[in-house]
Design a protein around this motif. Structure first.
Motif, PDB file in Angstrom:
ATOM      1  N   UNK A  63      52.034  -5.935  14.285  1.00  0.00           N
ATOM      2  CA  UNK A  63      51.451  -6.915  15.212  1.00  0.00           C
ATOM      3  C   UNK A  63      52.369  -7.281  16.380  1.00  0.00           C
ATOM      4  N   UNK A  64      53.638  -7.715  16.160  1.00  0.00           N
ATOM      5  CA  UNK A  64      54.481  -8.074  17.307  1.00  0.00           C
ATOM      6  C   UNK A  64      54.790  -6.873  18.203  1.00  0.00           C
ATOM      7  N   UNK A  65      54.900  -5.710  17.606  1.00  0.00           N
ATOM      8  CA  UNK A  65      55.138  -4.477  18.362  1.00  0.00           C
ATOM      9  C   UNK A  65      53.947  -4.180  19.265  1.00  0.00           C
ATOM     10  N   UNK A  66      52.755  -4.247  18.711  1.00  0.00           N
ATOM     11  CA  UNK A  66      51.552  -4.007  19.514  1.00  0.00           C
ATOM     12  C   UNK A  66      51.397  -5.057  20.606  1.00  0.00           C
ATOM     13  N   UNK A  67      51.754  -6.302  20.302  1.00  0.00           N
ATOM     14  CA  UNK A  67      51.679  -7.359  21.316  1.00  0.00           C
ATOM     15  C   UNK A  67      52.603  -7.060  22.487  1.00  0.00           C
ATOM     16  N   UNK A  68      53.802  -6.556  22.214  1.00  0.00           N
ATOM     17  CA  UNK A  68      54.745  -6.199  23.289  1.00  0.00           C
ATOM     18  C   UNK A  68      54.203  -5.048  24.132  1.00  0.00           C
ATOM     19  N   UNK A  69      53.638  -4.046  23.481  1.00  0.00           N
ATOM     20  CA  UNK A  69      53.080  -2.914  24.225  1.00  0.00           C
ATOM     21  C   UNK A  69      51.860  -3.364  25.013  1.00  0.00           C
ATOM     22  N   UNK A  70      51.032  -4.214  24.425  1.00  0.00           N
ATOM     23  CA  UNK A  70      49.863  -4.743  25.139  1.00  0.00           C
ATOM     24  C   UNK A  70      50.307  -5.489  26.395  1.00  0.00           C
ATOM     25  N   UNK A  71      51.383  -6.259  26.288  1.00  0.00           N
ATOM     26  CA  UNK A  71      51.881  -6.979  27.464  1.00  0.00           C
ATOM     27  C   UNK A  71      52.370  -6.006  28.530  1.00  0.00           C
ATOM     28  N   UNK A  72      53.062  -4.950  28.110  1.00  0.00           N
ATOM     29  CA  UNK A  72      53.524  -3.938  29.065  1.00  0.00           C
ATOM     30  C   UNK A  72      52.329  -3.313  29.785  1.00  0.00           C
ATOM     31  N   UNK A  73      51.290  -2.993  29.030  1.00  0.00           N
ATOM     32  CA  UNK A  73      50.085  -2.418  29.639  1.00  0.00           C
ATOM     33  C   UNK A  73      49.455  -3.395  30.628  1.00  0.00           C
ATOM     34  N   UNK A  74      49.342  -4.647  30.240  1.00  0.00           N
ATOM     35  CA  UNK A  74      48.762  -5.653  31.136  1.00  0.00           C
ATOM     36  C   UNK A  74      49.588  -5.766  32.416  1.00  0.00           C
TER      37      UNK A  74
END
Length: 171
Positions: A63-74
């Motif tokens: 979850x925290x890993x995906x959240x970081x990648x999601x933020x990078x994508x955004x």
């Protein structure tokens, strides 16, 4: 405002460990003229420690890993970018898409034996070959309603990258 077809591509290169995400992702970003991010760099140290010890990650670990990648994508949604991220399950990809609706998934796909052979040959990576089966068991292939394409990895890295570029440009 640019329409989606004219915007710089925003791509997640997905697949199990050893499928070539880093190699293809870097080459794809170079060919598309956009920044590249290595998904492994977003893992908290505890995740790396677990994987190094041969312990598969849970969804809670991811979850925290995906959240970081999601933020990078955004953060890259307007200027484009390519990030390597296993994105093994549909709900992982949905999390990324919720942050960046225009993301395109390039799912690298090959036989378990080919991927195991590649993992056995690589040096200096924390992910042991022993975790490959757990990743294959976890993998949920792209669904027809997901924005992406499956790309075979049985050719050379250059051939795989060409197929990935073609898929992104056809989006």
């Amino acid at each position: 405002m640019e329409d989606e077809d004219q915007a710089a591509p925003l791509v997640v290169v997905s697949g199990v460990s050893g499928s070539g995400k880093t190699t293809v992702g870097r080459a794809l970003a170079l060919q598309l003229g956009v920044p590249y991010a290595e998904g492994d760099d977003f893992h908290p140290p505890a995740n790396v420690e677990k994987m190094t010890a041969g312990i598969p990650l849970s969804d809670a670990d991811r979850r925290p890993w995906l959240d970081e990648i999601a933020q990078w994508l955004a953060d890259h949604s307007l200027r484009g970018g390519v990030v390597a991220c296993s994105a093994l399950k549909r709900h992982h990809r949905d999390r990324l898409t919720s942050a960046a609706p225009n993301v395109f998934f390039v799912h690298l796909h090959g036989s378990a034996q080919l991927i195991a052979d590649r993992m056995a040959a690589r040096r200096g990576h924390f992910m042991p070959e022993s975790l490959l089966q757990s990743q294959l068991d976890t993998l949920e292939p792209l669904s027809p309603d997901e924005h992406g394409a499956q790309v075979p990895i049985d050719g050379t890295p250059a051939e795989t990258t060409r197929l990935a570029v073609d898929a992104v440009r056809a989006r």
